[in-house]
Design a protein around this motif. Structure first.
Motif, short mmCIF file in Angstrom:
data_model
loop_
_atom_site.label_atom_id
_atom_site.label_comp_id
_atom_site.label_asym_id
_atom_site.label_seq_id
_atom_site.Cartn_x
_atom_site.Cartn_y
_atom_site.Cartn_z
N LYS A 72 -50.99 9.05 15.80
CA LYS A 72 -52.55 8.55 16.02
C LYS A 72 -53.53 10.53 15.45
CE LYS A 72 -51.72 6.46 19.93
NZ LYS A 72 -51.75 5.91 21.45
N ASP A 73 -53.37 11.15 15.46
CA ASP A 73 -54.17 12.29 15.13
C ASP A 73 -54.27 12.02 13.50
OD1 ASP A 73 -54.10 13.19 17.19
OD2 ASP A 73 -52.46 14.85 17.52
N LEU A 74 -53.11 12.25 12.74
CA LEU A 74 -52.97 10.95 11.68
C LEU A 74 -54.33 10.61 10.60
CD1 LEU A 74 -49.67 12.56 9.58
CD2 LEU A 74 -51.59 13.94 10.46
N ALA A 75 -54.35 9.34 11.35
CA ALA A 75 -54.34 8.24 12.01
C ALA A 75 -56.27 7.86 11.85
CB ALA A 75 -53.67 7.26 12.80
N VAL A 76 -56.73 9.21 12.18
CA VAL A 76 -58.01 8.83 12.08
C VAL A 76 -58.89 9.57 10.51
CG1 VAL A 76 -58.23 10.37 14.83
CG2 VAL A 76 -58.45 11.49 12.57
N ASN A 77 -57.97 9.78 9.62
CA ASN A 77 -57.95 10.50 8.53
C ASN A 77 -58.47 9.04 7.54
OD1 ASN A 77 -57.65 13.37 8.23
ND2 ASN A 77 -56.17 12.94 9.45
N VAL A 78 -58.96 8.22 8.10
CA VAL A 78 -59.39 6.67 7.74
C VAL A 78 -61.16 7.34 7.43
CG1 VAL A 78 -57.18 4.70 7.88
CG2 VAL A 78 -59.86 5.44 9.58
N PHE A 79 -61.43 7.93 8.17
CA PHE A 79 -62.83 7.60 7.75
C PHE A 79 -63.41 8.72 7.26
CE2 PHE A 79 -61.86 6.38 12.18
CZ PHE A 79 -62.09 5.16 12.68
N PHE A 80 -64.81 8.04 6.60
CA PHE A 80 -65.26 9.16 5.76
C PHE A 80 -67.06 8.76 5.83
CE2 PHE A 80 -63.71 5.29 3.37
CZ PHE A 80 -64.81 4.87 2.50
N LYS A 81 -67.77 9.71 5.02
CA LYS A 81 -69.30 8.96 4.44
C LYS A 81 -69.35 8.24 2.98
CE LYS A 81 -69.94 12.95 7.54
NZ LYS A 81 -71.06 15.37 7.24
N LYS A 266 -75.64 1.22 17.65
CA LYS A 266 -75.07 0.26 18.88
C LYS A 266 -73.65 0.92 19.10
CE LYS A 266 -78.20 -3.37 18.50
NZ LYS A 266 -79.09 -3.16 17.12
N TRP A 267 -73.62 1.47 18.73
CA TRP A 267 -71.85 1.95 18.81
C TRP A 267 -71.78 2.58 19.72
CZ3 TRP A 267 -67.99 2.62 13.68
CH2 TRP A 267 -68.02 1.66 13.07
N ASP A 268 -70.42 2.75 20.46
CA ASP A 268 -70.36 3.86 21.58
C ASP A 268 -70.37 4.83 21.67
OD1 ASP A 268 -69.04 5.25 23.79
OD2 ASP A 268 -66.50 4.00 23.60
N PRO A 269 -70.52 5.97 21.86
CA PRO A 269 -71.57 7.29 21.39
C PRO A 269 -69.83 7.98 21.71
CG PRO A 269 -72.72 6.22 23.32
CD PRO A 269 -72.04 5.92 23.00
N ASN A 270 -68.85 7.34 22.14
CA ASN A 270 -67.19 8.65 22.13
C ASN A 270 -66.87 7.44 20.87
OD1 ASN A 270 -68.22 9.87 24.77
ND2 ASN A 270 -67.95 7.86 25.72
N HIS A 271 -66.90 6.79 19.94
CA HIS A 271 -66.11 6.52 19.11
C HIS A 271 -65.32 7.23 18.41
CE1 HIS A 271 -64.58 4.29 14.94
NE2 HIS A 271 -64.54 2.70 16.15
N VAL A 272 -63.99 7.86 17.97
CA VAL A 272 -63.92 8.56 17.57
C VAL A 272 -63.96 8.60 15.94
CG1 VAL A 272 -62.01 7.35 16.35
CG2 VAL A 272 -62.02 9.41 16.76
N ALA A 273 -65.23 7.88 15.37
CA ALA A 273 -65.22 8.40 14.07
C ALA A 273 -66.49 8.75 14.08
CB ALA A 273 -66.16 6.42 13.84
N PHE A 274 -67.76 9.32 14.98
CA PHE A 274 -68.43 10.50 15.87
C PHE A 274 -67.85 11.62 15.35
CE2 PHE A 274 -70.51 6.47 17.15
CZ PHE A 274 -70.83 5.82 16.03
N GLN A 275 -66.64 11.56 15.89
CA GLN A 275 -65.91 12.70 16.56
C GLN A 275 -65.27 13.40 14.88
OE1 GLN A 275 -63.30 12.56 19.37
NE2 GLN A 275 -64.47 11.52 20.43
N VAL A 276 -64.97 12.63 14.38
CA VAL A 276 -64.34 12.85 13.05
C VAL A 276 -65.00 13.29 11.54
CG1 VAL A 276 -63.20 11.92 10.89
CG2 VAL A 276 -62.28 11.73 13.23
N LEU A 277 -66.29 12.82 11.93
CA LEU A 277 -67.60 12.86 10.65
C LEU A 277 -68.57 13.62 11.30
CD1 LEU A 277 -68.14 9.10 9.93
CD2 LEU A 277 -66.30 10.94 8.63
N LYS A 278 -68.52 14.17 12.53
CA LYS A 278 -69.17 14.99 13.39
C LYS A 278 -70.86 14.61 12.70
CE LYS A 278 -66.66 19.30 12.99
NZ LYS A 278 -65.81 18.27 12.89
N THR A 279 -70.96 13.05 13.35
CA THR A 279 -72.32 12.51 13.62
C THR A 279 -72.56 11.91 14.94
OG1 THR A 279 -73.63 11.03 12.31
CG2 THR A 279 -71.40 10.44 12.88
N GLU A 280 -73.78 11.05 14.64
CA GLU A 280 -73.89 10.18 16.27
C GLU A 280 -74.13 9.03 16.26
OE1 GLU A 280 -76.53 12.59 18.42
OE2 GLU A 280 -75.72 14.58 18.89
#
Length: 304
Positions: A72-81, A266-280
């Motif tokens: 699951k930790d590895l799986a967050v590496n699908v997000f990018f800018k 309108k996304w959930d602020p706790n969405h994992v994508a924001f944590q990975v990409l360090k954005t809001e």
């Protein structure tokens, strides 16, 4: 080998039946072409499954493998800018490697409609599939059912499909009966050996133009379940040619489907994508790649 041949014959029969039914349908020529495209794509999908090795259709014996915490930790590496999508750039990407023999079966509408699909029926379903309440399969089923019952956010249309027919009907409802559409997937052109590695973008990513988009993701369940959603916002879909760098001397090539969500306000602020990409939410686009068993439906044209 006989099971594979039987699977192939059944797939061919279903495809020919679909074409015959489409020719007899009442409606526009565009709708017929869309249905033919849909069934042609899934004929090839089923054929690939047959060639890779057939597996039993006994639903009660299906073992859905649950991803462990490390994966699951590895799986967050699908997000990018979005500015990462440029020729020659390297991106660490996670692409799950799935054993075709362990993939849950695709049910017909008749089969799936005969089985309840509700968290209120979880106890019955666990008994039906012969899973204990404490098992990983039971936890995965509960999470999937709850995920499918979540309310959609404003401007979003979401649904869970338990058969290809129900998915097709929902996609047509969203796009419109006279619309033409295409479907994209991620394709592994060579056999992958690593879950996570650096991939180089070989060519300039191709933007796939479409007025509406429906993205469908697989969820863990004893049979195939797709979570699909479409949002009224600015999204961009891409086809990206990738080459892995850790192929052990062999090139690992992937023709990947990706999407950039341009409006995340309108996304959930706790969405994992924001944590990975360090954005809001609303600050910047969120992009991600699709695994090979996900589907991206794109409306290519519509009649007004």
């Amino acid at each position: 080998m006989s099971d594979a041949i039987t699977c192939f014959v059944k797939s061919l029969f279903l495809y020919r039946l679909a074409i015959f039914s489409t020719e007899k349908m009442q409606g526009t020529e565009r709708r017929s072409r869309s249905y033919i495209l849909f069934f042609f794509f899934f004929f090839h999908f089923l054929l690939i499954q047959c060639l890779k090795g057939s597996h039993g259709r006994n639903i009660a014996n299906q073992e859905q493998k649950i991803v462990e915490g490390s994966r699951k930790d590895l799986a967050v590496n699908v997000f990018f800018k979005n500015n990462d999508l440029r020729c020659g750039n390297k991106i660490p990407i996670y692409f799950p490697i799935k054993d075709p023999s362990n993939k849950p079966p695709l049910l017909s509408r008749e089969e799936s409609n005969s089985i309840p699909f509700s968290s209120s029926k979880l106890e019955f379903l666990l008994d039906f599939f012969q899973f204990s309440k404490e098992s990983q399969q039971a936890k995965a089923m509960e999470e999937t059912l709850k995920h499918c019952e979540f309310k959609s956010i404003k401007g979003e249309t979401k649904f869970c499909s338990t058969s290809l027919e129900s998915m097709m009907d929902s996609v047509v409802d969203i796009f419109g009966i006279s619309s033409e559409f295409d479907v994209l997937t991620t394709t592994h052109l060579t056999k992958s050996s690593l879950l996570l590695q650096n991939y180089t973008i070989l060519d300039e990513p191709k933007v796939i133009l479409g007025e509406k988009i429906v993205a469908c993701h697989t969820l863990p369940y004893p049979y195939a379940v797709y979570y699909c959603h479409s949002q009224k916002s600015d999204n961009k879909v891409y086809k990206v040619s990738l080459m892995g760098e850790n192929g052990g001397g062999k090139e690992e090539l992937i023709d990947a489907a990706a999407i950039c969500h341009m409006d995340t306000s309108k996304w959930d602020p706790n969405h994992v994508a924001f944590q990975v990409l360090k954005t809001e939410p609303g600050k910047s686009p969120v992009c991600h790649f699709f695994p090979e068993d996900n589907l991206v439906w794109i409306e290519t044209s519509s009649s007004s």
